[in-house]
Design a protein around this motif. Structure first.
Motif, mmCIF file in Angstrom:
data_model
loop_
_atom_site.group_PDB
_atom_site.id
_atom_site.type_symbol
_atom_site.label_atom_id
_atom_site.label_comp_id
_atom_site.label_asym_id
_atom_site.label_seq_id
_atom_site.Cartn_x
_atom_site.Cartn_y
_atom_site.Cartn_z
ATOM 1 N N LEU A 1 -6.884 13.453 -11.767
ATOM 2 C CA LEU A 1 -5.858 12.509 -11.290
ATOM 3 C C LEU A 1 -5.531 11.478 -12.627
ATOM 4 C CD1 LEU A 1 -4.331 11.072 -9.328
ATOM 5 C CD2 LEU A 1 -6.086 9.959 -8.714
ATOM 6 N N GLY A 2 -6.934 11.311 -13.471
ATOM 7 C CA GLY A 2 -6.707 10.629 -14.796
ATOM 8 C C GLY A 2 -6.499 9.130 -14.584
ATOM 9 N N HIS A 3 -6.941 8.732 -13.380
ATOM 10 C CA HIS A 3 -7.078 7.380 -13.251
ATOM 11 C C HIS A 3 -8.202 6.858 -12.425
ATOM 12 C CE1 HIS A 3 -2.672 6.332 -14.344
ATOM 13 N NE2 HIS A 3 -2.415 7.514 -13.687
ATOM 14 N N SER A 4 -8.462 5.795 -12.788
ATOM 15 C CA SER A 4 -9.768 5.107 -12.318
ATOM 16 C C SER A 4 -9.776 3.507 -11.969
ATOM 17 C CB SER A 4 -11.267 5.251 -12.860
ATOM 18 O OG SER A 4 -12.307 4.801 -12.266
ATOM 19 N N ASP A 5 -9.560 3.052 -10.849
ATOM 20 C CA ASP A 5 -9.268 1.583 -10.593
ATOM 21 C C ASP A 5 -9.463 1.396 -8.970
ATOM 22 O OD1 ASP A 5 -6.897 -0.550 -9.467
ATOM 23 O OD2 ASP A 5 -6.802 -0.369 -11.645
ATOM 24 N N GLY B 1 3.768 12.473 -11.167
ATOM 25 C CA GLY B 1 3.036 11.850 -10.392
ATOM 26 C C GLY B 1 1.707 10.801 -10.866
ATOM 27 N N ARG B 2 1.388 11.404 -11.962
ATOM 28 C CA ARG B 2 0.110 10.590 -12.576
ATOM 29 C C ARG B 2 1.012 9.207 -13.133
ATOM 30 N NH1 ARG B 2 -2.020 15.651 -14.595
ATOM 31 N NH2 ARG B 2 -0.696 15.347 -16.669
ATOM 32 N N LEU B 3 2.388 9.143 -13.845
ATOM 33 C CA LEU B 3 2.784 8.172 -14.090
ATOM 34 C C LEU B 3 3.056 7.042 -13.053
ATOM 35 C CD1 LEU B 3 5.187 10.142 -16.604
ATOM 36 C CD2 LEU B 3 3.257 8.523 -17.311
ATOM 37 N N VAL B 4 3.599 7.687 -12.075
ATOM 38 C CA VAL B 4 3.734 7.092 -10.661
ATOM 39 C C VAL B 4 2.648 6.140 -10.321
ATOM 40 C CG1 VAL B 4 4.257 7.002 -8.140
ATOM 41 C CG2 VAL B 4 5.772 8.407 -9.698
ATOM 42 N N VAL B 5 1.420 6.940 -10.352
ATOM 43 C CA VAL B 5 0.180 6.094 -9.958
ATOM 44 C C VAL B 5 -0.158 4.945 -10.885
ATOM 45 C CG1 VAL B 5 -2.357 6.325 -9.506
ATOM 46 C CG2 VAL B 5 -0.845 8.271 -8.733
ATOM 47 N N GLY B 6 -0.021 5.205 -12.047
ATOM 48 C CA GLY B 6 -0.158 4.338 -13.216
ATOM 49 C C GLY B 6 0.824 3.055 -12.842
ATOM 50 N N ASP B 7 2.111 3.227 -12.836
ATOM 51 C CA ASP B 7 2.734 2.382 -12.471
ATOM 52 C C ASP B 7 2.406 1.416 -11.471
ATOM 53 O OD1 ASP B 7 4.442 3.029 -14.850
ATOM 54 O OD2 ASP B 7 6.069 3.883 -13.758
ATOM 55 N N LEU B 8 2.174 2.246 -10.199
ATOM 56 C CA LEU B 8 1.671 1.313 -9.078
ATOM 57 C C LEU B 8 0.713 0.292 -9.329
ATOM 58 C CD1 LEU B 8 2.291 4.055 -6.599
ATOM 59 C CD2 LEU B 8 3.765 2.172 -6.658
ATOM 60 N N LEU B 9 -0.362 0.958 -9.801
ATOM 61 C CA LEU B 9 -1.667 0.140 -10.394
ATOM 62 C C LEU B 9 -1.143 -0.953 -11.101
ATOM 63 C CD1 LEU B 9 -4.303 3.193 -10.662
ATOM 64 C CD2 LEU B 9 -3.800 1.675 -8.788
ATOM 65 N N ALA B 10 -0.395 -0.904 -12.101
ATOM 66 C CA ALA B 10 0.164 -1.836 -12.885
ATOM 67 C C ALA B 10 0.786 -2.996 -12.385
ATOM 68 C CB ALA B 10 0.859 -1.299 -14.045
ATOM 69 N N ASP B 11 1.278 -2.593 -11.286
ATOM 70 C CA ASP B 11 2.038 -3.587 -10.519
ATOM 71 C C ASP B 11 1.244 -4.167 -9.334
ATOM 72 O OD1 ASP B 11 4.276 -3.109 -11.960
ATOM 73 O OD2 ASP B 11 5.277 -1.813 -10.473
ATOM 74 N N LYS C 1 0.899 -1.195 -0.003
ATOM 75 C CA LYS C 1 0.064 0.026 0.023
ATOM 76 C C LYS C 1 0.988 1.174 -0.066
ATOM 77 C CE LYS C 1 -3.807 2.269 2.561
ATOM 78 N NZ LYS C 1 -4.770 2.459 3.716
ATOM 79 N N VAL C 2 0.679 2.093 -0.883
ATOM 80 C CA VAL C 2 1.545 3.269 -1.106
ATOM 81 C C VAL C 2 0.646 4.662 -1.329
ATOM 82 C CG1 VAL C 2 3.529 4.322 -2.677
ATOM 83 C CG2 VAL C 2 3.398 1.749 -2.410
ATOM 84 N N THR C 3 1.197 5.679 -0.711
ATOM 85 C CA THR C 3 0.640 6.778 -0.588
ATOM 86 C C THR C 3 1.470 7.838 -1.555
ATOM 87 O OG1 THR C 3 -0.562 6.684 1.605
ATOM 88 C CG2 THR C 3 -0.187 8.959 0.616
ATOM 89 N N VAL C 4 0.576 8.571 -2.366
ATOM 90 C CA VAL C 4 1.496 9.233 -3.465
ATOM 91 C C VAL C 4 0.893 10.740 -3.353
ATOM 92 C CG1 VAL C 4 1.858 9.530 -6.049
ATOM 93 C CG2 VAL C 4 1.574 7.441 -5.040
ATOM 94 N N PHE C 5 1.846 11.771 -3.107
ATOM 95 C CA PHE C 5 1.629 13.163 -3.140
ATOM 96 C C PHE C 5 2.165 13.645 -4.368
ATOM 97 C CE2 PHE C 5 1.897 11.930 1.265
ATOM 98 C CZ PHE C 5 0.869 12.549 1.864
ATOM 99 N N GLY C 6 1.388 14.735 -4.877
ATOM 100 C CA GLY C 6 1.802 15.183 -6.235
ATOM 101 C C GLY C 6 1.373 14.374 -7.187
ATOM 102 N N ALA C 7 0.315 13.456 -6.958
ATOM 103 C CA ALA C 7 -0.161 12.475 -7.788
ATOM 104 C C ALA C 7 -1.124 13.124 -9.075
ATOM 105 C CB ALA C 7 -1.360 11.728 -7.010
ATOM 106 N N THR C 8 -1.401 14.311 -9.264
ATOM 107 C CA THR C 8 -1.891 14.873 -10.595
ATOM 108 C C THR C 8 -0.739 15.576 -11.454
ATOM 109 O OG1 THR C 8 -2.378 16.902 -9.249
ATOM 110 C CG2 THR C 8 -4.057 15.161 -9.301
#
Length: 212
Positions: free
Chosen positions: A37-41, A13-23, A2-9
């Protein structure tokens, strides 16, 4: 994990969120505007708040295994104040309260690491940054100091020229005057490096400069 991301937008940051979700990580994104944010998961939750909101930040890091911060200062000559420094101090305090130890973040080579060797580049970068973006440099020093003077298990990746476009998949990481590290790096590769630090202890409590 479980990871908390700051600067996610932000762009990284958006790429970080996408990589984390992909993993298949569970992600908590701390944002001011969830619509950006540009992500829904199903593995993604958002906590809405400002960097000045200590209670909301603590809520966002509660139960996390690590924090990734893609925060950075405004690169405007006329900018004032220290919102990112103050926000980073709030993040560190929340992590300590909630017993979250791993922090992964960003800075630039304008902020030295004790492992850097004296070089012309190491001397020139802070001077140039101070002349062009004095408040941004002040913020970078402040946010880095807030982390490095804590008891957290931190890694801060120092970047110089982030670019858009496809990832190159190559990473040079090390310290000025000691390792062959350039200046340019795609944002996609920066994000991938940050996520990789969740399980890589090579740069624990260190601030490597990174590039393609």
């Amino acid at each position: 994990m479980k990871v908390t991301v700051f600067g996610a937008t932000g762009q990284i940051g958006r790429l970080v969120v996408g990589d984390l979700l992909a993993d298949d990580h569970d992600v908590t994104a701390y944002v001011r505007n969830p619509g950006k944010l540009g992500h829904s998961d199903p593995h993604l939750v958002t906590v809405t708040g400002e960097l000045s909101d200590e209670a909301r930040i603590q809520q966002a890091v509660r139960g996390s295994d690590a924090v990734i911060s893609a925060l950075g200062p405004l690169l405007r000559r006329g900018s004032t104040g220290t919102p990112v420094t103050d926000g980073t101090q709030n993040i560190v305090a929340a992590m300590q309260t909630e017993h979250v130890e791993r922090y992964i973040g960003l800075a630039t080579p304008s902020v030295p690491d004790e492992r850097d060797s004296p070089t012309l580049k190491a001397k020139v970068l802070p001077v140039v940054a101070g002349l062009l973006f004095p408040n941004a440099l002040n913020e970078l020093v402040g946010m880095t100091t807030a982390v490095t003077q804590s008891d957290l298990d931190w890694t801060i990746a120092r970047i110089t020229r982030p670019t858009s476009g496809r990832p190159k998949g190559t990473v040079r990481a090390g310290f000025l005057g000691r390792d062959k590290v350039g200046s340019v790096m795609s944002r996609a590769d920066i994000a991938a490096f940050l996520v990789a630090q969740l399980t890589d202890e090579t740069f624990s409590r260190a601030a490597p400069a990174i590039s393609n």
